[in-house]
Design an enzyme around this catalytic site. Structure first.
Site, PDB file in Angstrom:
ATOM      1  CG  ASN A 230      41.878  43.517  32.521  1.00 51.29           C
ATOM      2  OD1 ASN A 230      42.703  42.863  31.890  1.00 51.29           O
ATOM      3  ND2 ASN A 230      42.059  43.849  33.779  1.00 51.29           N
ATOM      4  CG  PHE A 271      41.396  34.392  28.503  1.00 48.52           C
ATOM      5  CD1 PHE A 271      42.743  34.092  28.486  1.00 48.52           C
ATOM      6  CD2 PHE A 271      40.888  35.104  29.569  1.00 48.52           C
ATOM      7  CE1 PHE A 271      43.572  34.497  29.504  1.00 48.52           C
ATOM      8  CE2 PHE A 271      41.716  35.534  30.606  1.00 48.52           C
ATOM      9  CZ  PHE A 271      43.062  35.217  30.566  1.00 48.52           C
ATOM     10  CB  ALA A 274      33.076  26.456  29.720  1.00 53.32           C
ATOM     11  N   GLY A 275      33.494  27.371  32.756  1.00 49.83           N
ATOM     12  CA  GLY A 275      33.573  26.904  34.145  1.00 49.83           C
ATOM     13  C   GLY A 275      32.862  27.852  35.081  1.00 49.83           C
ATOM     14  CB  CYS A 282      42.115  42.496  37.335  1.00 49.43           C
ATOM     15  SG  CYS A 282      43.618  42.918  38.197  1.00 49.43           S
TER      16      CYS A 282
HETATM   17  C1  UDX Z   1      43.838  39.506  34.455  1.00 47.78           C
HETATM   18  C2  UDX Z   1      44.377  39.761  33.049  1.00 47.78           C
HETATM   19  O1  UDX Z   1      44.638  38.505  32.407  1.00 47.78           O
HETATM   20  C3  UDX Z   1      45.673  40.568  33.136  1.00 47.78           C
HETATM   21  O2  UDX Z   1      46.148  40.862  31.842  1.00 47.78           O
HETATM   22  C4  UDX Z   1      45.386  41.862  33.892  1.00 47.78           C
HETATM   23  O3  UDX Z   1      46.555  42.654  34.009  1.00 47.78           O
HETATM   24  C5  UDX Z   1      44.838  41.559  35.264  1.00 47.78           C
HETATM   25  O4  UDX Z   1      43.661  40.738  35.168  1.00 47.78           O
HETATM   26  P1  UDX Z   1      44.303  37.829  36.416  1.00 47.78           P
HETATM   27  O5  UDX Z   1      43.014  38.387  36.951  1.00 47.78           O
HETATM   28  O6  UDX Z   1      45.489  37.750  37.307  1.00 47.78           O
HETATM   29  O7  UDX Z   1      44.770  38.700  35.109  1.00 47.78           O
HETATM   30  O8  UDX Z   1      44.016  36.324  35.956  1.00 47.78           O
HETATM   31  P2  UDX Z   1      43.550  35.638  34.608  1.00 47.78           P
HETATM   32  O9  UDX Z   1      44.517  34.568  34.313  1.00 47.78           O
HETATM   33  O10 UDX Z   1      43.248  36.633  33.577  1.00 47.78           O
HETATM   34  O11 UDX Z   1      42.163  34.917  35.058  1.00 47.78           O
HETATM   35  C6  UDX Z   1      41.142  35.756  35.531  1.00 47.78           C
HETATM   36  C7  UDX Z   1      39.962  34.869  35.929  1.00 47.78           C
HETATM   37  O12 UDX Z   1      39.361  34.279  34.773  1.00 47.78           O
HETATM   38  C8  UDX Z   1      40.306  33.715  36.863  1.00 47.78           C
HETATM   39  O13 UDX Z   1      39.283  33.589  37.840  1.00 47.78           O
HETATM   40  C9  UDX Z   1      40.296  32.498  35.930  1.00 47.78           C
HETATM   41  O14 UDX Z   1      39.921  31.303  36.631  1.00 47.78           O
HETATM   42  C10 UDX Z   1      39.194  32.883  34.945  1.00 47.78           C
HETATM   43  N1  UDX Z   1      39.311  32.289  33.623  1.00 47.78           N
HETATM   44  C11 UDX Z   1      40.416  32.556  32.870  1.00 47.78           C
HETATM   45  C12 UDX Z   1      38.259  31.515  33.133  1.00 47.78           C
HETATM   46  O15 UDX Z   1      37.267  31.289  33.826  1.00 47.78           O
HETATM   47  N2  UDX Z   1      38.342  31.016  31.875  1.00 47.78           N
HETATM   48  C13 UDX Z   1      39.433  31.244  31.079  1.00 47.78           C
HETATM   49  O16 UDX Z   1      39.471  30.749  29.965  1.00 47.78           O
HETATM   50  C14 UDX Z   1      40.506  32.030  31.599  1.00 47.78           C
END
Ligand code: UDX
Length: 469
Positions: A230, A271, A274-275, A282
């Site tokens: 994470n 991942f 940007a934003g 988590c």
């Molecule tokens: C995360 C992990 O991906 C997962 O493996 C773990 O078990 C729990 O935490 P989750 O928090 O449900 O999962 O969502 P995720 O899809 O990972 O996105 C997390 C945050 O990052 C969101 O707010 C999303 O908007 C943001 N994000 C994600 C970005 O800002 N940019 C990205 O490229 C990807």
């Protein structure tokens, strides 16, 4: 396939998904929760969380492969494996609050008659495994009568069921062969692939000839794999956000940069969006907990401090964009699209969207928000008022607004009817915190379009004939 009797303690985002998925792969599951109302809701076919495929799996297995109860003792006595999936919220110091875990362990101790494997499913700091063993011993449970294993989850909200049944990997941390054998049996349908041959199997990335990978290691290593995974994902997001701010200062385009970086197979394209940055229950908690774990070992994991600082700063970056586009905020009417911390979920915990909306309200703006799933939860923390209202759809939110703000990356916000949106707005201004559109598209539709890590195009407003105000 040998069926294992499994007790899952906790029916939240992790426990409930684990319980129904264990039943889906052929085990007999008892899911325990101390919230009687929630247990009754589940028994009556209710679905307390918004998760794709969960309603169907609950309908398929509730009352058959999985039953719901408040009776922890009875469930522990009946089952061979006991999964702890209760909350480990962030404490003040950043450390995970393990009081719910300890409370459950104390209850389990009273019920252990035959050999049991106690499994940490919740995200816990390294050495929790050791602590659980110590607590059980202190409560009089002989060491020979149990093992404690770690089996961290990697579920993303919105795709938790798919992530469980089609995982990139299953990680098992076990101190004894006996415990490892029980967990191998539990996950055999996925790691040997027999589940994927079933006609009723949920389709996904894994298959009978490409089954799920199973990694068996020590408990400490498994506990660190979770935190490090994470933390690394959060690092990747903060990295691309830091690069996006640099890109914007030299009029480069972060989406092209992310594409160019992501083409490197060692980096990969995911991942790198940007934003507004990350939120959820988590990443913020796990980055803080991992930092605290290192600190407890006398190490200063400074990199994680920077990951958090960059992430927090992204909200400020966005807020300043809104102010630059609108000059004064007091009395302005803003359409906020998105309340959940990410798309495909109703979860608003640590939501960047809510953080920005609160800042805008504090600055005297009026906000009308829409979210496909999270509005009821949002009303609990931001009740409707003369300044804060909730719309039935994006267009109602945009009616007569001074600008549209895109705060959560819902798919439907990337497919708006732009001419209709343009007509509804007082001014054709879109400030996109999730880069859902191409600047060129927005210019062609006559919008002033401001986004993250890309040049803004203010002149678009002058390019197209406007309706009379
Ligand atoms: C995360 C992990 O991906 C997962 O493996 C773990 O078990 C729990 O935490 P989750 O928090 O449900 O999962 O969502 P995720 O899809 O990972 O996105 C997390 C945050 O990052 C969101 O707010 C999303 O908007 C943001 N994000 C994600 C970005 O800002 N940019 C990205 O490229 C990807």
């Amino acid at each position: 396939m040998n069926e294992v009797s499994i007790c899952v303690i906790g029916s939240g985002y992790v426990g409930l998904v684990a319980a129904v998925c264990f039943a889906e792969i052929g085990h007999r599951v008892i899911c325990v929760d101390n919230d009687e109302a929630k247990v009754n809701l589940l028994r009556n076919g209710g679905v307390p969380i918004y998760e794709r495929h969960l309603p169907e799996l609950l309908k398929k297995h509730s009352g058959k492969g999985v039953e719901f109860t408040t009776d922890l003792g009875g469930a522990v006595r009946e089952c061979e494996a006991v999964f702890i999936a209760v909350g480990t919220p962030q404490g003040d110091s950043g450390a995970a609050d393990l009081s719910f875990v300890e409370a459950v362990v104390s209850e389990i101790a009273r019920e252990i008659s035959g050999y049991k494997v106690i499994v940490e499913k919740s995200t816990v700091p390294v050495y929790t495994n050791e602590w659980i063993r110590r607590v059980l011993n202190r409560l009089g449970v002989p060491t020979a009568r149990f093992d404690v294993a770690s089996n961290p989850e990697f579920l993303r909200e919105g795709s938790a069921v798919e992530d469980f049944l089609h995982p990139d990997r299953i990680v098992v941390g076990a101190g004894t062969d006996r415990a490892a054998e029980v967990l191998r049996r539990i996950y055999a349908p996925l790691s040997e692939g027999t589940y994927y041959s079933r006609p009723d199997a949920l389709p996904g990335m894994c298959s009978a000839d490409k089954p799920a990978k199973l990694l068996v290691t020590s408990a400490q290593s498994a506990e660190i794999i979770k935190h490090a995974s994470n933390a690394f994902l959060a690092l990747k997001i903060s990295f691309i956000n830091a690069v996006s701010n640099l890109a914007e200062s030299v009029e480069a385009d972060i989406e092209d940069i992310a594409a160019g970086i992501g083409m490197d197979r060692r980096i990969g394209p995911r991942f790198l969006h940007a934003g507004l940055g990350y939120g959820g229950s988590c990443f913020p908690k796990d980055v803080a907990a991992f930092h605290w774990v290192a600190h407890q070992q006398g190490l200063n994991f400074q990199l994680l401090e920077e990951v958090r600082r960059i992430n927090d700063a992204q909200r400020e970056v966005f807020f300043n964009k809104v102010r630059s586009a609108l000059w004064t905020l007091r009395g302005k009417k803003l359409a906020a699209l998105g309340l959940a911390f990410k798309c495909d979920t109703d979860d608003i915990r640590e939501s960047p969207a809510l953080a920005v909306i609160r800042q805008l309200l504090d600055a005297g703006a009026q906000v009308q928000a829409y979210d496909p799933a999270a509005m009821e939860r949002a009303k609990g923390v931001l009740p409707p008022s003369d300044k804060m209202s909730y719309a039935a759809n994006p267009y109602e939110a945009a009616e007569n607004a001074d600008a549209v703000l895109i705060l959560t990356e819902w798919g439907e916000f990337a497919r708006l009817d732009l001419p209709r949106l343009n007509r509804l707005l007082k001014f054709p201004i879109v400030i996109d915190g999730r880069n859902l559109y191409r600047p060129q598209t927005m210019a062609e539709h006559g919008f002033t379009y401001v986004s993250m890590g890309r040049p803004a195009n203010y002149e678009a407003q002058l390019g197209k004939p406007r309706k009379t105000l």
